[in-house]
Scaffold this active site. Structure first.
Site, PDB file in Angstrom:
ATOM      1  CG  ASP A   1       2.580  -1.087   9.378  1.00 42.96           C
ATOM      2  OD1 ASP A   1       3.059  -3.033   9.408  1.00 42.96           O
ATOM      3  OD2 ASP A   1       3.045  -0.433   8.457  1.00 42.96           O
TER       4      ASP A   1
ATOM      5  CB  THR B   1      -1.997   7.352  -2.683  1.00 41.57           C
ATOM      6  OG1 THR B   1      -1.411   6.149  -3.007  1.00 41.57           O
ATOM      7  CG2 THR B   1      -1.705   8.615  -3.591  1.00 41.57           C
TER       8      THR B   1
ATOM      9  CG  ASP C   1       6.289  -1.199  10.960  1.00 43.72           C
ATOM     10  OD1 ASP C   1       6.776  -2.142   9.266  1.00 43.72           O
ATOM     11  OD2 ASP C   1       5.901   0.117  10.542  1.00 43.72           O
TER      12      ASP C   1
ATOM     13  NE  ARG D   1      -2.923   1.021   3.566  1.00 46.97           N
ATOM     14  CZ  ARG D   1      -3.197   1.508   4.870  1.00 46.97           C
ATOM     15  NH1 ARG D   1      -4.683   1.360   4.255  1.00 46.97           N
ATOM     16  NH2 ARG D   1      -3.020   1.720   5.366  1.00 46.97           N
TER      17      ARG D   1
HETATM   18  C1  PRP Z   1      -1.320  -3.752   5.270  1.00 45.27           C
HETATM   19  C2  PRP Z   1      -2.244  -4.502   5.493  1.00 45.27           C
HETATM   20  C3  PRP Z   1      -2.917  -4.949   3.543  1.00 45.27           C
HETATM   21  C4  PRP Z   1      -3.245  -3.596   3.804  1.00 45.27           C
HETATM   22  C5  PRP Z   1      -4.102  -3.100   4.162  1.00 45.27           C
HETATM   23  O1  PRP Z   1      -0.193  -4.083   4.368  1.00 45.27           O
HETATM   24  O2  PRP Z   1      -1.006  -6.553   5.476  1.00 45.27           O
HETATM   25  O3  PRP Z   1      -2.279  -5.952   3.300  1.00 45.27           O
HETATM   26  O4  PRP Z   1      -2.134  -3.322   4.031  1.00 45.27           O
HETATM   27  O5  PRP Z   1      -4.852  -2.321   3.958  1.00 45.27           O
HETATM   28  P1  PRP Z   1      -6.032  -1.661   2.631  1.00 45.27           P
HETATM   29  O6  PRP Z   1      -6.641  -2.938   2.852  1.00 45.27           O
HETATM   30  O7  PRP Z   1      -6.206  -0.199   2.755  1.00 45.27           O
HETATM   31  O8  PRP Z   1      -4.889  -2.342   1.179  1.00 45.27           O
HETATM   32  P2  PRP Z   1       1.071  -2.867   3.832  1.00 45.27           P
HETATM   33  O9  PRP Z   1       0.644  -2.666   2.557  1.00 45.27           O
HETATM   34  O10 PRP Z   1       1.025  -1.851   4.713  1.00 45.27           O
HETATM   35  O11 PRP Z   1       2.604  -3.949   3.251  1.00 45.27           O
HETATM   36  P3  PRP Z   1       3.613  -5.198   5.066  1.00 45.27           P
HETATM   37  O12 PRP Z   1       2.316  -6.323   4.933  1.00 45.27           O
HETATM   38  O13 PRP Z   1       4.497  -5.035   4.364  1.00 45.27           O
HETATM   39  O14 PRP Z   1       2.894  -4.428   5.944  1.00 45.27           O
HETATM   40  N1  URA Z   2      -2.107  -1.997   8.047  1.00 45.50           N
HETATM   41  C1  URA Z   2      -2.427  -2.142   9.308  1.00 45.50           C
HETATM   42  O1  URA Z   2      -1.140  -3.063   8.920  1.00 45.50           O
HETATM   43  N2  URA Z   2      -2.493  -1.669   9.812  1.00 45.50           N
HETATM   44  C2  URA Z   2      -3.527  -0.868   9.658  1.00 45.50           C
HETATM   45  O2  URA Z   2      -4.944   0.086   9.843  1.00 45.50           O
HETATM   46  C3  URA Z   2      -4.108  -0.695   8.200  1.00 45.50           C
HETATM   47  C4  URA Z   2      -3.233  -0.780   7.173  1.00 45.50           C
END
Ligand code: PRP
Ligand code: URA
Length: 246
Positions: A238, A144, A241, A140
């Site tokens: 997150d 944006t 993280d 993500r």
């Molecule tokens: C997070 C999460 C989802 C997404 C959710 O991943 O694990 O994949 O955000 O958000 P959305 O429903 O608005 O698309 P992120 O892209 O932050 O990557 P990560 O898994 O590396 O933390």
């Molecule tokens: N991704 C996360 O890890 N947490 C949130 O709350 C939204 C997106």
């Protein structure tokens, strides 16, 4: 959204068996109800709520975050497997009696949305030994909130399998919708996809459930909403993280 508004709108419920007194059954915030038939929310038991309380706490360290989120993931996998079809299967017990049971005869695979979805693979492996696992790397955009697809690697015969799509966070729904599009482009029928999720926002769940009414969502909790950065609130921050790097 202010914290006061969130607390006012949050449903609460006394937790525990009805035979206990009210004092022994404290009330806690439970999942928001959703009207979509294709969304299954885990029963809001004292165990589940205490596990969620641990991982939501900003003071929980990484080792505990991993341990307690793994326990919830295991509950999600066990529930998701209940949505696969079974056939009658009778066995003979060691005392020579028949037991009329059931058996799942199809093929499954896991598909994790990287990075956070990979955290759910252990629970799937614990329940389904040597399960095949495909990967879709979607990130993500931090500004944006729009998802970007970088990579996918899926089993060749995925169109013949039930796909258990793994991602703990469903915020706007953009990443999960994109992942389902990838699966459909590989021939996986919508009604053979189960999406396993730990915490969803109401808008993300509605968005997903309306766009793909035949995909079944199994989630532990539908939260209150999204903040100005499209993070789930109250949420847990997150997930990736906290599980991998913090
Ligand atoms: C997070 C999460 C989802 C997404 C959710 O991943 O694990 O994949 O955000 O958000 P959305 O429903 O608005 O698309 P992120 O892209 O932050 O990557 P990560 O898994 O590396 O933390
Ligand atoms: N991704 C996360 O890890 N947490 C949130 O709350 C939204 C997106």
């Amino acid at each position: 959204m202010s914290d006061d508004n969130i607390l006012q709108r949050a449903p609460s419920q006394h937790l525990g068996p009805a035979y206990r007194s009210q004092e022994e059954r404290p009330s806690a915030t439970v999942s928001t109800k959703v009207a979509h038939e294709n969304v299954t929310v885990l029963p809001q038991t004292p165990q589940l709520i205490s596990l969620l309380t641990m991982i939501r706490d900003k003071n929980t360290n990484r080792a505990d975050f991993i341990f307690y989120s793994n326990r919830i993931n295991r509950l999600l996998v066990e529930e998701a497997l209940n949505h696969l079809p079974v056939l009658p299967h009778t066995v003979t017990t060691p005392v020579g009696r028949a037991y009329a049971g059931v058996k799942f005869e199809g093929k499954i695979c896991g598909v994790s949305i990287m990075r956070a979805g990979e955290a759910m693979e252990q629970a799937l492996r614990e329940c389904c030994r040597s399960v095949r696992i495909g990967k879709i790397l979607i990130q993500r955009d931090e500004e944006t909130s729009k998802p970007r697809l970088f990579y996918d690697k899926l089993p060749e015969d995925i169109s013949e399998r039930w796909a258990l799509l793994l991602d703990p966070m469903l915020a706007t729904g953009g990443s999960a919708l994109m992942a389902v599009d990838v699966l459909r482009s590989r021939g996986v029928p919508e009604d053979h996809i189960l999406f396993l999720n730990l915490i969803a926002s109401p808008e993300g769940a509605a968005n997903f459930a309306q766009k793909f009414p035949k995909v079944r969502i199994v989630t532990a909790f539908v939260d209150q909403g999204l903040d100005e950065k499209n993070y789930i609130v109250p949420g847990l921050g997150d997930f990736g993280d906290r599980f991998y790097t913090m």
